[in-house]
Design a protein around this motif. Sequence first.
Motif, short mmCIF file in Angstrom:
data_model
loop_
_atom_site.label_atom_id
_atom_site.label_comp_id
_atom_site.label_asym_id
_atom_site.label_seq_id
_atom_site.Cartn_x
_atom_site.Cartn_y
_atom_site.Cartn_z
N ASP A 1 0.79 -1.24 0.00
CA ASP A 1 0.00 0.00 0.00
C ASP A 1 0.82 1.28 0.00
OD1 ASP A 1 0.89 -0.45 2.55
OD2 ASP A 1 -1.03 -0.11 3.54
N HIS B 1 3.31 -5.32 3.09
CA HIS B 1 2.33 -6.21 3.70
C HIS B 1 2.29 -7.56 2.99
CE1 HIS B 1 0.56 -3.09 6.26
NE2 HIS B 1 0.56 -2.28 5.22
N HIS C 1 0.34 -6.80 13.55
CA HIS C 1 1.32 -6.82 12.47
C HIS C 1 2.69 -7.20 13.02
CE1 HIS C 1 -1.18 -4.13 9.54
NE2 HIS C 1 -1.65 -5.34 9.67
N ARG D 1 -5.78 -12.47 1.18
CA ARG D 1 -5.98 -11.06 0.78
C ARG D 1 -6.86 -10.97 -0.47
NH1 ARG D 1 -3.92 -6.55 2.73
NH2 ARG D 1 -2.47 -6.97 4.41
N ARG E 1 -10.44 -11.80 0.39
CA ARG E 1 -11.03 -10.68 1.13
C ARG E 1 -11.40 -9.55 0.16
NH1 ARG E 1 -8.24 -6.22 5.07
NH2 ARG E 1 -7.00 -6.06 3.18
N THR F 1 -4.90 -3.90 -0.65
CA THR F 1 -5.05 -3.53 0.76
C THR F 1 -6.25 -2.60 0.91
OG1 THR F 1 -3.70 -1.55 0.54
CG2 THR F 1 -2.51 -3.61 1.01
N ARG F 2 -6.69 -2.39 2.14
CA ARG F 2 -7.81 -1.46 2.34
C ARG F 2 -7.53 -0.05 1.79
NH1 ARG F 2 -9.63 -1.98 8.35
NH2 ARG F 2 -7.42 -2.47 8.64
N PRO F 3 -6.30 0.48 1.92
CA PRO F 3 -6.07 1.80 1.32
C PRO F 3 -6.36 1.85 -0.19
CG PRO F 3 -4.34 1.32 2.88
CD PRO F 3 -5.16 0.06 2.77
N MET G 1 -9.10 9.87 3.22
CA MET G 1 -8.77 8.49 3.59
C MET G 1 -9.33 8.11 4.96
SD MET G 1 -6.59 6.53 1.88
CE MET G 1 -5.38 5.27 2.02
N GLN G 2 -9.13 9.00 5.91
CA GLN G 2 -9.56 8.77 7.28
C GLN G 2 -11.06 8.47 7.33
OE1 GLN G 2 -6.95 8.60 9.11
NE2 GLN G 2 -8.20 7.92 10.83
N PHE H 1 -12.05 4.98 6.09
CA PHE H 1 -11.87 3.95 7.12
C PHE H 1 -12.97 4.06 8.16
CE2 PHE H 1 -8.17 1.28 6.63
CZ PHE H 1 -7.52 1.87 5.56
N HIS I 1 4.51 5.36 4.15
CA HIS I 1 3.76 4.86 2.99
C HIS I 1 3.82 5.84 1.81
CE1 HIS I 1 1.87 2.25 6.02
NE2 HIS I 1 1.34 1.53 5.05
P1 AMP Z 1 -5.07 -4.07 5.30
O1 AMP Z 1 -3.84 -4.80 5.80
O2 AMP Z 1 -5.35 -4.32 3.87
O3 AMP Z 1 -6.27 -4.31 6.19
O4 AMP Z 1 -4.73 -2.54 5.37
C1 AMP Z 1 -4.14 -2.03 6.52
C2 AMP Z 1 -3.44 -0.73 6.17
O5 AMP Z 1 -4.40 0.31 6.08
C3 AMP Z 1 -2.48 -0.27 7.26
O6 AMP Z 1 -1.22 -0.84 7.07
C4 AMP Z 1 -2.44 1.21 7.06
O7 AMP Z 1 -1.50 1.52 6.05
C5 AMP Z 1 -3.83 1.53 6.52
N1 AMP Z 1 -4.75 2.07 7.54
C6 AMP Z 1 -5.28 1.44 8.58
N2 AMP Z 1 -6.13 2.25 9.27
C7 AMP Z 1 -6.14 3.42 8.61
C8 AMP Z 1 -6.80 4.68 8.80
N3 AMP Z 1 -7.65 4.86 9.81
N4 AMP Z 1 -6.55 5.66 7.92
C9 AMP Z 1 -5.69 5.48 6.91
N5 AMP Z 1 -5.03 4.34 6.67
C10 AMP Z 1 -5.24 3.32 7.51
#
Ligand code: AMP
Length: 285
Positions: free
Chosen positions: A18, A43, A79, A103, A106, A136-138, A153-154, A157, A253
Motif C-alpha cells: 500500500d 504487507h 502486524h 488477501r 477478502r 489492501t484497504r487503502p 482516507m480517514q 476507514f 507509505h
Molecule cells: P489491510 O492490511 O489491507 O487491512 O490494510 C491495513 C493498512 O491500512 C495499514 O497498514 C495502514 O496503512 C492503513 N490504515 C489502517 N487504518 C487506517 C486509517 N484509519 N486511515 C488510513 N489508513 C489506515
Amino acid sequence: MPLLPGTIDLHTHSTVSDGALTPTQLVAAAAAEGVITLALTDHDTLAGIAEARAAALEHDVRLIPGVEISVTWQRRTLHIVGLAVDCDNSALNAGLRQLQHTRHERARRMATKLEKLGMHDVLARVMALANGGQITRPHFARLMLEDGLCKNMQQCFKRYLKAGKPAHVSTEWATLEDAIGWIHAASGIAVLAHPHAYKMTAAWRRRMYAAFAAAGGDAAEVCCGTSTPDRVQTHAAQAATHGLMGSVGSDFHSHEQRWLKLGRVPTMPKGLAAVWEHPAFGTPV
Ligand code: AMP
Ligand code: MN
Ligand code: MN
Ligand code: MN
C-alpha cells in the motif's frame, strides 16, 4: 552502539503493497533523507525486495529485506515485521502465498459489499490500482475517493472500512506462532510492529506482549514514526520486561503523510538492546 539519528528506518512500504513509491523511488527518497540502513517491509509480500536491492546498490544504502505479516491474535489483527529474512526460504514463501490468497479472497468479498453500496466494477478497478501487488484497504479507500463517496482516507476507514462498518470483511490472517515461525525459518528477526497503534486496554497490551514473547518474538518497535516520548518510554519498559529488543521504523507509505519522514523516528532509549545488535542483522551498522 552509537547510531546517527535519522540514518536508520526499519519499517517502510512500496507499491507492491500500500505504499505510493516504487521500491526504486522509495530507496532514492530514503537516501535523499540521509537514511543509510533501510528495511522494505511490505504487507505479506517480498515482491519489492529485488528491485529495492538493486536501487540500494546505486544509492549506497544498506537494504534489509523485510516483510510485515498480518496476524490474527485473539480476534484482533496484529502486524509482525520480519527483518533480515532470507527471501528464498520456502516456509516463509509458502506462508506468504497463503496470506496473499487470503488477501485476494477478502478483496473479492469487499468488492461485492461495495457494489451493494452503489460502486461499480470494484474488483477489476482495485486490481488495476494494485497493479499486481497486494490489494489492501487503502486501495479500496482510493477508489472510494475517486467515486466521491468520502472526502479523505480517514473518513473512508471510519465510515466503511473499519471493523463493524459496511465494507469490512473479517479475516483470519496467520497465527502469531506461524508468523514468527516463518520469520525464524528464514533466519530473520520477528518484531511486534507499532505496538502503541492497537486499540486495546493496558491489560490486553500486557497480554499481547506476553503472547508475542512466549511465541518466540524477538523485538518490539519501540520507536515509530508516530511515537511520542511517553509511548517510547511505555513500550521500552514493556519490551524490557519481556526480554525483547527494540526496533525503529517510520511505517512510511507516502509523502502525503506529512507527519512522517523516512528515518525520522525517536532514538532508542538507553539500556534497551537494539535489533541491529542481533546476530541475524549481520554486519553491525
Ligand atoms: P489491510 O492490511 O489491507 O487491512 O490494510 C491495513 C493498512 O491500512 C495499514 O497498514 C495502514 O496503512 C492503513 N490504515 C489502517 N487504518 C487506517 C486509517 N484509519 N486511515 C488510513 N489508513 C489506515
Ligand atoms: Mn499499510
Ligand atoms: Mn502495520
Ligand atoms: Mn506498515
